[in-house]
Design a protein around this motif. Structure first.
Motif, short mmCIF file in Angstrom:
data_model
loop_
_atom_site.label_atom_id
_atom_site.label_comp_id
_atom_site.label_asym_id
_atom_site.label_seq_id
_atom_site.Cartn_x
_atom_site.Cartn_y
_atom_site.Cartn_z
N TYR A 15 0.72 -1.20 -0.03
CA TYR A 15 0.16 -0.01 -0.01
C TYR A 15 0.89 1.30 0.11
O TYR A 15 2.00 1.37 0.78
N GLY A 16 0.45 2.33 -0.58
CA GLY A 16 1.15 3.70 -0.53
C GLY A 16 0.62 4.48 -1.52
O GLY A 16 0.81 4.18 -2.75
N ALA A 17 0.42 5.68 -1.33
CA ALA A 17 0.14 6.61 -2.37
C ALA A 17 1.32 7.08 -2.85
O ALA A 17 2.40 7.09 -2.23
N PRO A 18 1.32 7.88 -4.08
CA PRO A 18 2.56 8.36 -4.56
C PRO A 18 3.26 9.29 -3.78
O PRO A 18 2.60 10.15 -3.32
N GLN A 19 4.48 9.34 -3.95
CA GLN A 19 5.38 10.13 -3.11
C GLN A 19 6.39 10.84 -4.08
O GLN A 19 7.19 10.23 -4.51
N LEU A 20 5.84 11.81 -4.75
CA LEU A 20 6.35 12.52 -5.78
C LEU A 20 7.12 13.85 -5.27
O LEU A 20 6.47 14.51 -4.42
N ASP A 21 8.17 14.34 -6.03
CA ASP A 21 8.86 15.81 -5.74
C ASP A 21 8.11 16.53 -6.67
O ASP A 21 8.56 16.80 -7.87
N VAL A 22 7.10 17.35 -6.12
CA VAL A 22 6.34 18.21 -6.99
C VAL A 22 6.02 19.49 -6.25
O VAL A 22 6.01 19.26 -5.02
N PRO A 23 5.71 20.63 -7.03
CA PRO A 23 5.61 21.71 -6.25
C PRO A 23 4.40 21.89 -5.35
O PRO A 23 4.52 22.52 -4.28
N VAL A 24 3.35 21.00 -5.67
CA VAL A 24 2.19 21.04 -4.74
C VAL A 24 1.66 19.65 -4.56
O VAL A 24 1.13 19.21 -5.46
#
Length: 369
Positions: A15-24
């Motif tokens: 399980y896991g929601a995306p952990q992305l390097d995004v501005p918001v």
């Protein structure tokens, strides 16, 4: 095959929601406000003091923390519990796992009402419990007319109710809770004839509920089969701390103490959590700001011609889209990460800072255009 895989886990992904390097990043319902310098300093001091004792095991009953949590709940909900009625673990995820280990398991059923938090099914799977999800009504409310028959059919050991619900944001009224609790009487698992179902109300987003919406904690004195779960991840802005807890009867707490791992809460976690609780008034001052942001977000989404599910949480579910994945992807292309979750056609966005919310709407209006 030489490794004895569990057949139930074959082919599954963690399980896991995306952990992305995004501005918001508005996808996992975090509090958008970082801890204050004063809180950071107090946590650092408390952790430093705890570090001097790391050669010893931590207090496995963590009564100091339980006292602090009981004091906090008395202020936040108006319900005074004894420390012995409070239990804590590494996030509300572990709290739920403790409850299922103690009261569910092989041959027993865990029940909820979909759509709801996707981890509930995984708690049941991991404890080898049978999982049943009855459908909610079209407005995401519980179908109270069918509660008794559903309990008679499935005889659940545990009923999991998120209020406010994730991903819909829907909160349960006191009457709805009482209806479920009354229906749970005597309809527990078949291997414990005459027992009640354990009703677990997950209030992870409880502090964000609207004025006039009560906490289920107010019903604890009336129902000894009720458990109310909370977390410090959301309103406290302490998702990285990993501290969840629940209030219940001492009998339920004592049963959970049997299945918890020894010394499951580290001395560092206990110290940091107690320091954060000392700043409860400061942290909860942010709640009203987030609630105002939620309501403004819902109003603006509605003005764009979108459907919006009424929310008592720190997020809003909106839709509906013939191709929600396209909307999600095009927002991500513009540096805004939300969540593709919930019923078909719907998306969920967390409430951010005013600047983050404006960036989200600017991107969304571009996509919709």
């Amino acid at each position: 095959m030489t490794i004895p895989y569990r057949p139930a886990l074959t082919g599954l992904e963690p399980y896991g929601a995306p952990q992305l390097d995004v501005p918001v990043a508005l996808n996992v319902n975090e509090n958008p406000y970082a801890p204050s310098p004063a809180l950071i300093a107090d946590i650092a001091k408390a952790v430093s003091e705890a570090a001097a004792t790391l050669n010893r095991y931590p207090d496995r009953e963590f009564m100091g923390l339980r006292e602090d949590l009981a004091d906090y709940l008395a202020v936040e909900s108006g319900v005074r519990l004894s420390p012995e009625q409070v239990w804590a673990a590494n996030g509300s995820n572990e709290v739920m796992l403790h409850l299922l280990l103690a009261f569910a398991g092989p041959g027993r059923t865990v029940m909820s009402f979909s759509p709801t938090y996707s981890m509930y099914h995984e708690y049941a799977r991991d404890t080898d419990s049978t999982w049943v999800a009855a459908p909610r009504l079209e407005n995401f409310a519980l179908d109270l007319d069918r509660i008794e028959s559903a309990f008679d059919e499935h005889r659940p050991a545990i009923i999991l109710l998120a209020s406010p619900n994730n991903p819909t944001g829907t909160a349960l009224t006191e009457q709805e809770l009482r209806t479920v609790l009354e229906a749970s009487k005597g309809r527990g698992p078949r291997d414990a004839e005459g027992a009640d179902c354990l009703v677990v109300v997950d209030e992870a987003y409880g502090e964000f509920r609207r004025d006039g919406v009560p906490s289920a904690l107010k019903l604890l004195a009336d129902y000894d089969n009720l458990v109310v779960s909370r977390t410090m991840s959301k309103a406290f802005g302490a998702a990285g701390l990993r501290l969840g807890y629940f209030g219940a009867s001492t009998e339920i707490v004592d049963q959970v103490r049997i299945v918890r791992l020894p010394y499951h809460l580290s001395a560092i976690t206990q110290a940091a959590a107690r320091a954060a609780l000392d700043h409860a008034e400061e942290q909860l001052a942010q709640v009203e700001t987030i609630r105002e942001g939620r309501d403004a977000m819902a109003e603006r989404l509605t003005s764009l011609g979108l459907d919006v599910a009424p929310s008592d949480a720190n997020f809003v579910m909106f839709g509906t889209f013939p191709d929600r994945h396209r909307i999600f992807t095009e927002l991500l292309d513009r540096g805004v990460l939300i969540r593709e979750v919930g019923p078909v056609g719907w998306l969920r966005v967390s409430v951010g800072t005013p600047e983050e919310n404006e960036t989200f709407f600017a991107a969304l209006e571009e996509v919709l255009a």
